[in-house]
Design a protein around this motif. Sequence first.
Motif, PDB file in Angstrom:
ATOM      1  N   GLN A 284      47.378  22.019  29.535  1.00 13.44           N
ATOM      2  CA  GLN A 284      47.077  20.708  28.974  1.00 13.44           C
ATOM      3  C   GLN A 284      48.093  20.284  27.918  1.00 13.44           C
ATOM      4  N   PRO A 285      49.368  20.112  28.286  1.00 15.55           N
ATOM      5  CA  PRO A 285      50.375  19.787  27.283  1.00 15.55           C
ATOM      6  C   PRO A 285      50.099  18.509  26.519  1.00 15.55           C
ATOM      7  N   GLY A 286      49.302  17.619  27.083  1.00 11.57           N
ATOM      8  CA  GLY A 286      48.973  16.390  26.365  1.00 11.57           C
ATOM      9  C   GLY A 286      47.884  16.555  25.338  1.00 11.57           C
ATOM     10  N   GLY A 287      47.267  17.723  25.300  1.00  9.08           N
ATOM     11  CA  GLY A 287      46.251  17.980  24.293  1.00  9.08           C
ATOM     12  C   GLY A 287      44.858  17.584  24.718  1.00  9.08           C
ATOM     13  N   SER A 288      44.637  17.193  25.979  1.00  5.73           N
ATOM     14  CA  SER A 288      43.311  16.781  26.422  1.00  5.73           C
ATOM     15  C   SER A 288      42.364  17.971  26.474  1.00  5.73           C
ATOM     16  N   PRO A 289      41.157  17.881  25.930  1.00  3.43           N
ATOM     17  CA  PRO A 289      40.258  19.031  25.895  1.00  3.43           C
ATOM     18  C   PRO A 289      39.747  19.430  27.273  1.00  3.43           C
ATOM     19  N   GLY A 290      39.580  18.472  28.201  1.00  4.82           N
ATOM     20  CA  GLY A 290      39.098  18.815  29.526  1.00  4.82           C
ATOM     21  C   GLY A 290      37.706  19.415  29.480  1.00  4.82           C
ATOM     22  N   SER A 291      37.359  20.140  30.529  1.00 10.71           N
ATOM     23  CA  SER A 291      36.036  20.750  30.653  1.00 10.71           C
ATOM     24  C   SER A 291      36.170  22.263  30.615  1.00 10.71           C
ATOM     25  N   ALA A 292      35.463  22.907  29.693  1.00  8.27           N
ATOM     26  CA  ALA A 292      35.500  24.368  29.603  1.00  8.27           C
ATOM     27  C   ALA A 292      35.004  24.990  30.900  1.00  8.27           C
ATOM     28  N   LEU A 293      33.915  24.450  31.439  1.00 11.83           N
ATOM     29  CA  LEU A 293      33.366  24.998  32.672  1.00 11.83           C
ATOM     30  C   LEU A 293      34.360  24.860  33.818  1.00 11.83           C
ATOM     31  N   ASN A 294      35.060  23.730  33.854  1.00 13.24           N
ATOM     32  CA  ASN A 294      36.053  23.505  34.893  1.00 13.24           C
ATOM     33  C   ASN A 294      37.171  24.532  34.789  1.00 13.24           C
TER      34      ASN A 294
ATOM     35  N   GLY B 180      37.628  27.409  37.472  1.00 12.99           N
ATOM     36  CA  GLY B 180      38.891  27.362  38.199  1.00 12.99           C
ATOM     37  C   GLY B 180      39.659  28.668  38.095  1.00 12.99           C
ATOM     38  N   LEU B 181      39.572  29.297  36.924  1.00 15.77           N
ATOM     39  CA  LEU B 181      40.251  30.573  36.737  1.00 15.77           C
ATOM     40  C   LEU B 181      39.671  31.644  37.668  1.00 15.77           C
ATOM     41  N   LEU B 182      38.341  31.753  37.716  1.00 18.01           N
ATOM     42  CA  LEU B 182      37.728  32.771  38.566  1.00 18.01           C
ATOM     43  C   LEU B 182      37.977  32.498  40.049  1.00 18.01           C
ATOM     44  N   GLU B 183      37.981  31.230  40.420  1.00 19.16           N
ATOM     45  CA  GLU B 183      38.288  30.893  41.817  1.00 19.16           C
ATOM     46  C   GLU B 183      39.703  31.330  42.180  1.00 19.16           C
ATOM     47  N   PHE B 184      40.625  31.085  41.271  1.00 22.16           N
ATOM     48  CA  PHE B 184      42.012  31.479  41.558  1.00 22.16           C
ATOM     49  C   PHE B 184      42.150  33.000  41.620  1.00 22.16           C
ATOM     50  N   VAL B 185      41.523  33.705  40.677  1.00 25.85           N
ATOM     51  CA  VAL B 185      41.626  35.168  40.679  1.00 25.85           C
ATOM     52  C   VAL B 185      41.017  35.736  41.961  1.00 25.85           C
ATOM     53  N   SER B 186      39.942  35.151  42.423  1.00 22.80           N
ATOM     54  CA  SER B 186      39.328  35.602  43.673  1.00 22.80           C
ATOM     55  C   SER B 186      40.280  35.405  44.847  1.00 22.80           C
ATOM     56  N   ALA B 187      40.958  34.258  44.881  1.00 21.32           N
ATOM     57  CA  ALA B 187      41.929  34.001  45.951  1.00 21.32           C
ATOM     58  C   ALA B 187      43.117  34.951  45.839  1.00 21.32           C
ATOM     59  N   LEU B 188      43.539  35.219  44.607  1.00 25.10           N
ATOM     60  CA  LEU B 188      44.650  36.137  44.395  1.00 25.10           C
ATOM     61  C   LEU B 188      44.296  37.542  44.870  1.00 25.10           C
ATOM     62  N   ALA B 189      43.047  37.950  44.629  1.00 28.89           N
ATOM     63  CA  ALA B 189      42.610  39.294  45.032  1.00 28.89           C
ATOM     64  C   ALA B 189      42.730  39.486  46.535  1.00 28.89           C
ATOM     65  N   LEU B 190      42.547  38.426  47.298  1.00 27.17           N
ATOM     66  CA  LEU B 190      42.653  38.539  48.746  1.00 27.17           C
ATOM     67  C   LEU B 190      44.079  38.845  49.194  1.00 27.17           C
ATOM     68  N   ARG B 191      45.063  38.489  48.346  1.00 29.57           N
ATOM     69  CA  ARG B 191      46.454  38.750  48.690  1.00 29.57           C
ATOM     70  C   ARG B 191      46.941  40.094  48.173  1.00 29.57           C
ATOM     71  N   SER B 192      46.104  40.780  47.410  1.00 31.99           N
ATOM     72  CA  SER B 192      46.483  42.096  46.902  1.00 31.99           C
ATOM     73  C   SER B 192      46.457  43.101  48.035  1.00 31.99           C
ATOM     74  N   ASP B 193      47.413  44.069  47.988  1.00 27.15           N
ATOM     75  CA  ASP B 193      47.411  45.080  49.053  1.00 27.15           C
ATOM     76  C   ASP B 193      46.378  46.176  48.797  1.00 27.15           C
ATOM     77  N   ARG B 194      45.743  46.151  47.605  1.00 25.79           N
ATOM     78  CA  ARG B 194      44.664  47.080  47.258  1.00 25.79           C
ATOM     79  C   ARG B 194      45.086  48.540  47.398  1.00 25.79           C
ATOM     80  N   SER B 195      46.380  48.760  47.239  1.00 24.80           N
ATOM     81  CA  SER B 195      46.858  50.139  47.306  1.00 24.80           C
ATOM     82  C   SER B 195      46.592  50.829  45.990  1.00 24.80           C
ATOM     83  N   GLU B 196      46.842  52.098  45.964  1.00 26.45           N
ATOM     84  CA  GLU B 196      46.702  52.849  44.730  1.00 26.45           C
ATOM     85  C   GLU B 196      47.979  52.825  43.911  1.00 26.45           C
ATOM     86  N   GLY B 197      48.932  52.014  44.319  1.00 24.47           N
ATOM     87  CA  GLY B 197      50.165  51.901  43.554  1.00 24.47           C
ATOM     88  C   GLY B 197      51.250  52.770  44.144  1.00 24.47           C
TER      89      GLY B 197
END
Length: 601
Positions: free
Chosen positions: A128-138, A142-159
Amino acid sequence: MGLERTAGTPFVPDDVSDVMVVAGPARSYRNNVHEEIKLVQVTGSGFTVRRRGTVHHAAPGELIALHGDDAHSGAPDDLESGSWRMMCLSPSVIAEVMPTSAMRFGDVVIGDRALANQFRSLHTLLYQPGGSPGSALNRQGGLLEFVSALALRSDRSEGPGSAGFGRTAAMIRDYLRENISRNVTLDELSGITGTSKYQLVRACTAHFGLPPHKLHVRLRLDYVRWMLRRGMDIAEIAYATGFHDQPHLTRVFTAAYGITPANYRSSFQGTARRSWTSSAAQERTRPTEPSAPTVFVRSSERETMTRIEKIEFTSDGHRIVGDLHLPEPGTERGAVVLTGPFSGVREQVTGYYAERFAQRGYVALSFDHRNWGDSEGLPRQHEDATAKVSDLRHAVSFVAARPEVDADKIAMCGVCLGGIYATQLAAFDPRIKSVALIAAAYNNPSLIRNRFGADNFAALMDQFAQITQRQSDSGAVEYWPAVNPEGMPAGNPGPEPFEYYGTDRGARPGWENRCTAMSVLQELTLDVDAYLPLLTTPLLIVHGRGDQAIPVGDAEAAYAKAHEPKQLLVLDTTNHIDLYDDDTYVLPAIDRAVAHFDRNL
């Protein structure tokens, strides 16, 4: 959320404390290690990431994902036009979706346009570079939705590495964290892991990309950043995290992140203080530095105080970084330009010699050749013989223009492989009035072929031809270890090079244990015999009798071929690296070199 934000400044949203976001001009960084998942998206330029000896390239707009505890370096293709969005996800937010250790990425570039677009939208929402507070819930949703999508692309290996390596590496990391301020020894780590020192160093390096001592420094810096975010006193932080004092902490922190601890701390003023360790300093742009401060070094009683000035000069358009070792001010002095071993950086062998030349009254320059250390150049960690000679030529020009230096009194000192480059330049540059070759290499292709054996040499050349073809087809640079105690593949195979570079003895922040595979071809096909007969500059050769890497017979043969005036000094060393940093042998070599320079400059 209403505060104005400067481009490149890290920001933690008030209501989403599990994430840090950064936006601004894309910059280069080196050897980053962090606990968080780091995501990068660069626009206006491609972006190259180097991790575990492998090069990954992202096209503009592609998403890069880097898991924690994995050393990596990155650079935009175009510093002028590239800009990045960056996001660091704390372990706690990952744990909402999957075990933190399970989110790993074999290929750091995620070729998923939808996920990249989702990242961009989330970053804009959080930053929010303009300083708009937006919605905390949003934002939180949005963060959890993205992390969930990111998890699907993980190879889930042990490293990377075997499971045994992972367990050993985790034990090392945990013990170093628990003893963050102590000077931990390899004996301690061997005791707690139940493995040999060699195995634990190997496990730690394989899993984290760093040997234990460098990992300990990075873990200390993690704690430093955590404390700085809370506004703690820097001197107290230095004491609590095992640094000698505040200046020591400042040097290490600034070298790692390109920003001083004080400036890093001030960047969080007015930001809510969080309960997780940020890696945002690693994403800070590396600012153009003012003239570097002088660092004073106390010499031995019979010698004078010296000072080290960090310098830069340009070689064929590349920024070259060096350390100029200066004796006490006085009349114009002679100067020594140094070039050193394969894969070496300026804080290692050449810096060690430069300091001792300065103690004897000479201005001495040690620097990182292009592609190595802090100097510019691509591909990274690549031995380019022609470029190294050009760098030396420009280094001589830089030194000759310094007010402390008598331009008619310039010498060159080449150590190990640097001896070939010193010989080549001195054969054609009359500004160099004297040359010293110390523990130098005397490669020529026929000699190397005979040492390998004709069949082995042919097989090796075939291997390099295959690498060349693969690199041409894929565009990816292939890397080998710079040192490998078990032998090939490596730039310097065998236990002796590892004894220096792979341990605390030679470890320095700017050195990495990797080189391009094609560097080795450069190394093996150098030909000192093409230049030695043309060298008419006064020459000193210093070599070790016990040198197994470069037999003393090679030095004696080179001496026989060289023109007068010339000198040969053979010291009773036990191996090659004795002449890197053992004063039992280094000081006699310096004594003879100084006498040689005094006589001929």
